[in-house]
Write a protein that holds these residues in place. Structure first.
Motif, mmCIF file in Angstrom:
data_model
loop_
_atom_site.group_PDB
_atom_site.id
_atom_site.type_symbol
_atom_site.label_atom_id
_atom_site.label_comp_id
_atom_site.label_asym_id
_atom_site.label_seq_id
_atom_site.Cartn_x
_atom_site.Cartn_y
_atom_site.Cartn_z
ATOM 1 N N HIS A 261 0.854 -1.188 0.000
ATOM 2 C CA HIS A 261 0.000 0.000 0.000
ATOM 3 C C HIS A 261 0.890 1.238 0.000
ATOM 4 O O HIS A 261 0.961 1.970 0.994
ATOM 5 C CB HIS A 261 -0.926 -0.003 1.229
ATOM 6 N N PRO A 262 1.587 1.453 -1.115
ATOM 7 C CA PRO A 262 2.466 2.622 -1.165
ATOM 8 C C PRO A 262 1.619 3.889 -1.064
ATOM 9 O O PRO A 262 0.615 4.014 -1.761
ATOM 10 C CB PRO A 262 3.131 2.519 -2.544
ATOM 11 N N HIS A 263 1.984 4.765 -0.159
ATOM 12 C CA HIS A 263 1.244 6.013 -0.003
ATOM 13 C C HIS A 263 2.215 7.109 0.402
ATOM 14 O O HIS A 263 3.095 6.877 1.225
ATOM 15 C CB HIS A 263 0.135 5.857 1.037
ATOM 16 N N LEU A 264 2.019 8.286 -0.147
ATOM 17 C CA LEU A 264 2.921 9.399 0.151
ATOM 18 C C LEU A 264 2.776 9.878 1.586
ATOM 19 O O LEU A 264 3.648 10.568 2.099
ATOM 20 C CB LEU A 264 2.651 10.579 -0.797
ATOM 21 N N MET A 265 1.644 9.587 2.227
ATOM 22 C CA MET A 265 1.360 10.159 3.550
ATOM 23 C C MET A 265 0.771 9.105 4.478
ATOM 24 O O MET A 265 -0.300 9.291 5.045
ATOM 25 C CB MET A 265 0.404 11.347 3.415
ATOM 26 N N MET A 266 1.479 8.020 4.654
ATOM 27 C CA MET A 266 0.946 6.948 5.478
ATOM 28 C C MET A 266 0.683 7.419 6.908
ATOM 29 O O MET A 266 -0.251 6.939 7.564
ATOM 30 C CB MET A 266 1.907 5.758 5.487
ATOM 31 N N GLY A 267 1.483 8.361 7.380
ATOM 32 C CA GLY A 267 1.287 8.866 8.736
ATOM 33 C C GLY A 267 -0.108 9.417 8.939
ATOM 34 O O GLY A 267 -0.824 9.038 9.880
ATOM 35 N N THR A 268 -0.531 10.299 8.056
ATOM 36 C CA THR A 268 -1.864 10.883 8.226
ATOM 37 C C THR A 268 -2.962 9.911 7.835
ATOM 38 O O THR A 268 -4.069 9.981 8.365
ATOM 39 C CB THR A 268 -2.008 12.200 7.437
ATOM 40 N N VAL A 269 -2.653 9.003 6.933
ATOM 41 C CA VAL A 269 -3.628 7.956 6.616
ATOM 42 C C VAL A 269 -3.960 7.166 7.883
ATOM 43 O O VAL A 269 -5.133 6.885 8.176
ATOM 44 C CB VAL A 269 -3.078 7.022 5.511
ATOM 45 N N VAL A 270 -2.923 6.828 8.640
ATOM 46 C CA VAL A 270 -3.129 6.070 9.875
ATOM 47 C C VAL A 270 -3.870 6.920 10.905
ATOM 48 O O VAL A 270 -4.788 6.442 11.586
ATOM 49 C CB VAL A 270 -1.778 5.557 10.425
ATOM 50 N N CYS A 271 -3.505 8.192 11.018
ATOM 51 C CA CYS A 271 -4.203 9.094 11.957
ATOM 52 C C CYS A 271 -5.692 9.151 11.629
ATOM 53 O O CYS A 271 -6.550 9.076 12.515
ATOM 54 C CB CYS A 271 -3.617 10.499 11.898
ATOM 55 N N GLU A 272 -5.983 9.297 10.337
ATOM 56 C CA GLU A 272 -7.382 9.388 9.923
ATOM 57 C C GLU A 272 -8.134 8.121 10.287
ATOM 58 O O GLU A 272 -9.234 8.169 10.847
ATOM 59 C CB GLU A 272 -7.438 9.636 8.412
ATOM 60 N N ARG A 273 -7.515 6.972 9.998
ATOM 61 C CA ARG A 273 -8.158 5.688 10.266
ATOM 62 C C ARG A 273 -8.467 5.518 11.754
ATOM 63 O O ARG A 273 -9.510 5.018 12.147
ATOM 64 C CB ARG A 273 -7.253 4.557 9.763
ATOM 65 N N LEU A 274 -7.504 5.944 12.591
ATOM 66 C CA LEU A 274 -7.641 5.709 14.030
ATOM 67 C C LEU A 274 -8.321 6.874 14.754
ATOM 68 O O LEU A 274 -8.570 6.791 15.952
ATOM 69 C CB LEU A 274 -6.258 5.476 14.655
ATOM 70 N N GLY A 275 -8.583 7.950 14.019
ATOM 71 C CA GLY A 275 -9.185 9.112 14.665
ATOM 72 C C GLY A 275 -8.226 9.840 15.588
ATOM 73 O O GLY A 275 -8.641 10.431 16.590
ATOM 74 N N LEU A 276 -6.935 9.821 15.249
ATOM 75 C CA LEU A 276 -5.930 10.505 16.079
ATOM 76 C C LEU A 276 -5.786 11.960 15.642
ATOM 77 O O LEU A 276 -5.893 12.277 14.463
ATOM 78 C CB LEU A 276 -4.569 9.816 15.960
ATOM 79 N N LYS A 277 -5.533 12.839 16.605
ATOM 80 C CA LYS A 277 -5.285 14.258 16.318
ATOM 81 C C LYS A 277 -3.959 14.651 16.966
ATOM 82 O O LYS A 277 -3.919 15.443 17.908
ATOM 83 C CB LYS A 277 -6.422 15.120 16.907
ATOM 84 N N PRO A 278 -2.856 14.083 16.480
ATOM 85 C CA PRO A 278 -1.568 14.266 17.159
ATOM 86 C C PRO A 278 -0.957 15.645 16.902
ATOM 87 O O PRO A 278 -1.320 16.327 15.955
ATOM 88 C CB PRO A 278 -0.699 13.174 16.532
ATOM 89 N N ARG A 279 -0.021 15.991 17.769
ATOM 90 C CA ARG A 279 0.754 17.221 17.564
ATOM 91 C C ARG A 279 1.847 16.995 16.534
ATOM 92 O O ARG A 279 2.410 17.934 15.997
ATOM 93 C CB ARG A 279 1.382 17.657 18.890
ATOM 94 N N HIS A 280 2.193 15.732 16.331
ATOM 95 C CA HIS A 280 3.200 15.405 15.313
ATOM 96 C C HIS A 280 2.857 14.052 14.713
ATOM 97 O O HIS A 280 2.512 13.121 15.443
ATOM 98 C CB HIS A 280 4.607 15.338 15.914
#
Ligand SMILES: [Zn+2]
Lengths: 103, 378
Positions: free
Chosen positions: B53-72
């Motif tokens: 699952h190549p993605h340019l922004m896996m970090g935010t993809v994961v945040c979106e999936r988990l409902g995370l609102k991190p500072r970083h």
């Protein structure tokens, strides 16, 4: 000559294979393209039995080796499957690929 | 100041139908439950990549999936060392005061999400596009070149390397989440199909589906305080053509830095989690780090040094070689095991008391090294 291109630093004499504008040894930027003479010594060798793409699969495998050229750099090349580390060899470009022949 | 406070892992093996995000989510839910943290406490995230699952922004993809609102949040990429790199980065984020609870997660359906040919081909492109890949090299071929050199330099033989595969399988036997749980012998390893000489199939880790997550926090939580006390990195080259003559150089640099920052020495270590993509990978690291004499890792394994009751228990979950290797989550399983062992939660795999551990991973072909020291403070 081998048809294998190398880079050479005019400041310190360091020789390498991968394209770069700055000498990895001394950071000078006065770089010349030179051709490898072809002599070298086997640093390591393998016979690949499971190729990364099916079209490359060969019964008994195909050889890949790392050879330390007399000019200094170690380069990867196609090779006989039964090379021995330390063996003296000759490298020549064949179909654009560095290829090892027994010296 | 950085503590490993939550660990979570899925079963390793086949998960047909599950995507990388599904596997990561499972691991994160387990890590959250383990830590006792609420989701909203997570203010940092570092995820890895997934080749399926190549993605340019896996970090935010994961945040979106988990409902995370991190500072970083970001995606780290450092090949097999990604998980280790991410844990050290999480420690730095916490040390800088940027975050208090950083979630590190990796997961991939590397086994069922693509064909075997696609997996091998994708991994092969890690080589130099002009000077290595066109020769028909593959990841096993690159490591085979290092293995042949290692054997030449040390005088060790293939049967001794095979001891490491046998040891990893023995450790995986009793682990319900391990991918490979059929006992093997040195003879089995030696008789397995050649992949790239001198490597046989059983010298190589399998391709795996799985996910793992670790939470790094600014403070210990309810469970035993496992502190990351030392870290070190080395980046000596990328392509195997440019590896230093000294195969163990990068491991030695990273290991020395990790012990120096921890104020410890290798002799203090009672538990190991060492990257083992291939049997020679493990041998080179054990020897470079001083945990076995030069050329002696296989013999030390045979003599019991790295067993559960040995002086230096190693990869008690079975390592990449038997627990499995789903990419970024591969080495994270080592960390999950080490933390579980240090807490005394490893059940029938539990070692005697192990208050200090060393973990080490590499990405590429011994290219990028990350080592760290973990200590139990309570
Ligand atoms: Zn120079």
């Amino acid at each position: 000559m081998s048809g294998v291109a190398l880079f050479s630093c005019r400041a310190c004499g360091h020789v390498w294979q991968f394209r770069r504008a700055m000498c990895p040894a001394c950071a000078a930027t006065d770089i010349a393209v030179v051709e490898a003479k072809g002599g070298g010594t086997v640093w390591s060798a393998t016979s690949v039995h499971r190729a990364p793409t099916p079209d490359l699969d060969v019964a008994g495998g195909y050889g890949i080796a790392l050879v330390t050229l007399d000019e200094g750099p170690r380069i990867m090349a196609r090779a006989p499957t039964d090379l021995v580390i330390g063996e003296r060899v000759t490298v020549r470009a064949e179909n654009g690929l560095p290829t090892i022949f027994r010296a | 100041m950085a503590y490993l406070t939550g660990i979570g892992i899925t079963a390793y093996g086949k998960h047909p139908g599950l995507q990388p995000l599904d596997l990561m989510e499972q691991a994160v839910l387990a890590a959250l439950a383990d830590s006792g943290l609420q989701r909203d406490a997570l203010d940092g995230l570092i995820t890895g990549y997934a080749t399926t699952h190549p993605h340019l922004m896996m970090g935010t993809v994961v945040c979106e999936r988990l409902g995370l609102k991190p500072r970083h949040a970001h995606q780290a990429q450092c090949g097999g060392a990604t998980g280790a790199m991410a844990l050290v980065l999480a420690r730095h984020l916490i040390a800088a005061g940027a975050c208090r609870h950083v979630l590190v997660v990796g997961g991939e359906n590397r086994l069922t999400g693509q064909s075997r040919d696609d997996a091998v081909k994708t991994l092969a492109t890690v080589g130099h596009p002009e000077h290595e890949v066109p020769l028909g090299a593959s990841i096993p071929a690159y490591y085979a070149l290092l293995a042949a050199r290692y054997l030449h330099e040390t005088g060790a033989n293939e049967a001794e390397l095979a001891e490491l595969a046998v040891l990893m399988r023995r450790h995986a036997l009793g682990h319900p989440l391990a991918q490979l749980r059929k006992a093997i012998t040195v003879e089995d390893v030696m008789a397995s199909k050649p992949v790239s000489t001198p490597l046989k199939l059983l010298d190589c880790c399998p391709i795996t589906d799985g996910g793992a997550a670790v939470i790094v926090s600014a403070e210990p939580l309810a469970k035993a305080a496992i502190k990351l006390t030392g870290w070190g990195e080395a980046h000596t080259h990328q392509h195997v053509s440019e590896i230093p003559d000294d195969l163990g150089l990068g491991a030695r640099i990273a290991g020395a830095a990790a012990f120096e920052t921890a104020g410890r020495k290798p002799a203090d270590v009672g538990l190991l989690g060492i990257y083992d993509s291939f049997t020679p990978t493990l041998a080179i690291f054990l020897e470079a780090l001083g945990f076995a004499p030069p050329g002696g890792a296989g013999r030390a394994a045979r003599e019991g040094r790295f067993g559960r009751d040995g002086a230096l228990p190693l990869n008690l979950h079975g390592g990449l070689l038997s627990f499995g290797h789903p990419g970024v989550a591969g080495f994270m399983a080592h960390v999950v095991e080490v933390v579980g062992q240090m807490r005394g939660e490893a059940g029938n795999r539990q070692v005697r008391d192990a208050p200090l551990a060393y973990c080490h991973a590499d990405g590429g072909t011994l290219s990028s090294h990350v080592g760290f020291v973990l200590e139990r403070l309570s």
